[in-house]
Each structure stands twice: as structure tokens, then as C-alpha cells.
Write an enzyme that holds these catalytic residues in place. Structure first.
Site, short mmCIF file in Angstrom:
data_model
loop_
_atom_site.label_atom_id
_atom_site.label_comp_id
_atom_site.label_asym_id
_atom_site.label_seq_id
_atom_site.Cartn_x
_atom_site.Cartn_y
_atom_site.Cartn_z
N GLU A 138 0.31 2.51 7.98
CA GLU A 138 0.71 3.21 6.75
C GLU A 138 1.05 4.67 7.05
O GLU A 138 2.03 5.19 6.54
CB GLU A 138 -0.40 3.08 5.69
CG GLU A 138 -0.43 1.67 5.11
CD GLU A 138 -1.77 1.23 4.51
OE1 GLU A 138 -2.62 2.09 4.23
OE2 GLU A 138 -1.94 0.00 4.31
N TYR B 286 -9.87 4.43 1.90
CA TYR B 286 -10.55 3.29 2.55
C TYR B 286 -12.07 3.31 2.46
O TYR B 286 -12.67 2.26 2.25
CB TYR B 286 -10.04 3.14 4.00
CG TYR B 286 -8.69 2.46 4.02
CD1 TYR B 286 -8.60 1.08 4.19
CD2 TYR B 286 -7.51 3.17 3.81
CE1 TYR B 286 -7.37 0.43 4.17
CE2 TYR B 286 -6.28 2.54 3.77
CZ TYR B 286 -6.21 1.17 3.96
OH TYR B 286 -5.00 0.52 3.92
N HIS C 61 0.83 -1.21 0.00
CA HIS C 61 0.00 0.00 0.00
C HIS C 61 0.86 1.26 0.00
O HIS C 61 0.55 2.24 -0.66
CB HIS C 61 -0.93 0.01 1.22
CG HIS C 61 -2.10 -0.93 1.07
ND1 HIS C 61 -2.95 -1.23 2.11
CD2 HIS C 61 -2.56 -1.63 0.00
CE1 HIS C 61 -3.89 -2.07 1.68
NE2 HIS C 61 -3.67 -2.33 0.41
C1 HEM Z 1 -9.02 -3.43 4.71
C2 HEM Z 1 -8.77 -3.03 3.45
C3 HEM Z 1 -7.75 -3.64 2.52
C4 HEM Z 1 -7.24 -4.92 2.47
C5 HEM Z 1 -7.58 -6.10 3.33
C6 HEM Z 1 -6.28 -4.93 1.38
C7 HEM Z 1 -5.53 -6.03 0.99
C8 HEM Z 1 -4.55 -6.03 0.02
C9 HEM Z 1 -3.73 -7.18 -0.33
C10 HEM Z 1 -3.81 -8.57 0.32
C11 HEM Z 1 -2.88 -6.80 -1.31
C12 HEM Z 1 -1.83 -7.67 -2.01
C13 HEM Z 1 -0.51 -7.56 -1.28
C14 HEM Z 1 0.54 -8.42 -1.96
O1 HEM Z 1 0.98 -8.05 -3.06
O2 HEM Z 1 0.89 -9.45 -1.39
C15 HEM Z 1 -3.17 -5.40 -1.60
C16 HEM Z 1 -2.52 -4.66 -2.56
C17 HEM Z 1 -2.96 -3.43 -2.98
N1 HEM Z 1 -3.98 -2.67 -2.41
FE1 HEM Z 1 -5.08 -3.17 -0.82
N2 HEM Z 1 -6.25 -3.69 0.78
C18 HEM Z 1 -7.13 -2.88 1.45
C19 HEM Z 1 -7.39 -1.57 1.17
C20 HEM Z 1 -6.92 -0.89 0.05
C21 HEM Z 1 -7.32 0.45 -0.32
C22 HEM Z 1 -8.25 1.35 0.46
C23 HEM Z 1 -6.68 0.73 -1.49
C24 HEM Z 1 -6.76 2.02 -2.30
C25 HEM Z 1 -7.58 2.18 -3.28
C26 HEM Z 1 -5.86 -0.43 -1.83
C27 HEM Z 1 -5.03 -0.52 -2.92
C28 HEM Z 1 -4.12 -1.52 -3.14
C29 HEM Z 1 -3.15 -1.51 -4.25
C30 HEM Z 1 -3.00 -0.39 -5.28
C31 HEM Z 1 -2.42 -2.71 -4.14
C32 HEM Z 1 -1.32 -3.19 -5.08
C33 HEM Z 1 -2.03 -3.90 -6.20
C34 HEM Z 1 -1.18 -4.21 -7.39
O3 HEM Z 1 -0.13 -4.84 -7.23
O4 HEM Z 1 -1.64 -3.85 -8.48
N3 HEM Z 1 -6.05 -1.39 -0.87
N4 HEM Z 1 -4.17 -4.96 -0.77
#
Ligand code: HEM
Length: 151
Positions: free
Chosen positions: A139, A97, A87
Site C-alpha cells: 500500500e 493496522y 485499501h
Molecule cells: C491484515 C489486515 C487486514 C486484512 C486481512 C484485510 C482484509 C480485507 C478484505 C478481504 C477486504 C475486502 C476486499 C474486497 O472488496 O474484495 C477489505 C476491505 C477493506 N478494508 Fe481491510 N484488511 C485488513 C486491514 C485493514 C485495516 C487496518 C483497515 C483500516 C481501518 C481496513 C479497512 C478496510 C476498508 C475500509 C475496506 C473496504 C470496505 C468496504 O467496502 O466498505 N482493513 N479488507
């Protein structure tokens, strides 16, 4: 400090884990459809990971892991650290969020239909924000440190 989750929420989230396991990828795929209506947010994501289905799988896995460990959060410290790192790399901020909450909760209803009662959605809403607050806190520590280093 985040308010602790109620026993009822913990019970509901754990007991809906099986439905999420069956439908997790459908739910997260639907969630991203809703989320990507916002072009600015869409641009933050690696679209090749979306097209291959990798990203919906990762998020579904994270949600499931969370449901299973909601009463033993110490098991989640490694996955949480990975989410925080990714993130911070992609510039996720507190203001994003609510957008994910507004995409995820209706997606659960879209896919589970009548099984997603108001009680279930409220429990997941509470659980989402509990995890979100943990991520937001960690974060923002990173962002502050980075600013201090740059100063
Ligand atoms: C409780 C809320 C959230 C959870 C549980 C969550 C979970 C995750 C997980 C498991 C990953 C993958 C990590 C990895 O590469 O191993 C990830 C990546 C990511 N998350 Fe979240 N996330 C949350 C909220 C958000 C929010 C609010 C945003 C913003 C819009 C966001 C944007 C991203 C982005 C841009 C990536 C990288 C994706 C990529 O590689 O293209 N996430 N998140």
C-alpha cells in the site's frame, strides 16, 4: 524484511482454521463492533456492506484463506492484490493496522472463549502482523507512486 513465521505459529494457525471456519463470521462481526467504537475508522467503511453481512463475510473468508495458505503464500497473491486495491481506494494507512489487531485478537477470544489460549492468540497476533506488513508495504508503494505522479 519481515521475520519469517515460526514453524510453531504456522502449525497453530493452520490447526485453528476449522474453528475459524465455524466461527469466522461471528469473530469478524465482533471485530467490527470493537473497531467501530472509533468513529473515524467507522466512516471509512461502506456501512451497507456491514449491514448486509457482506463485509464480515469477506474478511472472514480472507482470514480463513490466509490460515489455509500460511505455508504457501504464493497462493495469496490475487487476494492480497484485491485487498491492497480496496485499501488504497479507502485510504487505509499503516497507522490503522494496530487498531484492527486490537479489535481482532480480543474478538477471537470473545467468540472462541477458552479455546483461544494465550498460545493461540500469540500465534494469530504474529500471523496478523506478518500479513499486515505485506499489505502495508504494498500500500505504501502505491501511495508513494501516486505522490510522485502528482508532483
Ligand atoms: C491484515 C489486515 C487486514 C486484512 C486481512 C484485510 C482484509 C480485507 C478484505 C478481504 C477486504 C475486502 C476486499 C474486497 O472488496 O474484495 C477489505 C476491505 C477493506 N478494508 Fe481491510 N484488511 C485488513 C486491514 C485493514 C485495516 C487496518 C483497515 C483500516 C481501518 C481496513 C479497512 C478496510 C476498508 C475500509 C475496506 C473496504 C470496505 C468496504 O467496502 O466498505 N482493513 N479488507
Amino acid at each position: 524484511m519481515t521475520k519469517p513465521l515460526s514453524a510453531k505459529t504456522i502449525f497453530i494457525v493452520k490447526s485453528t482454521g476449522t474453528a475459524l471456519q465455524q466461527h469466522g463470521v461471528a469473530i469478524t462481526t465482533r471485530m467490527y463492533e470493537r473497531l467501530f467504537e472509533n468513529e473515524e475508522v467507522k466512516a471509512m467503511f461502506d456501512q451497507s456492506a456491514q449491514a448486509s453481512g457482506e463485509q464480515p463475510k469477506r474478511l472472514a473468508g480472507a482470514i480463513l484463506g490466509y490460515a489455509q495458505n500460511i505455508d504457501k503464500l504464493e497462493n495469496l497473491s490475487a487476494p492480497v492484490a484485491r485487498m491492497v486495491a480496496r485499501h488504497v481506494e479507502t485510504g487505509v494507512k499503516a497507522e490503522h493496522y494496530p487498531l484492527v489487531a486490537e479489535a481482532l485478537l480480543p474478538a477471537i477470544r470473545d467468540v472462541l472463549g477458552d479455546a483461544a489460549t494465550d498460545e493461540v492468540l500469540n500465534a494469530w497476533g504474529e500471523a496478523y502482523w506478518f500479513l499486515a506488513d505485506i499489505l502495508i508495504g504494498k500500500e505504501s508503494e502505491y501511495y508513494e507512486e501516486r505522490e510522485t505522479e502528482a508532483a
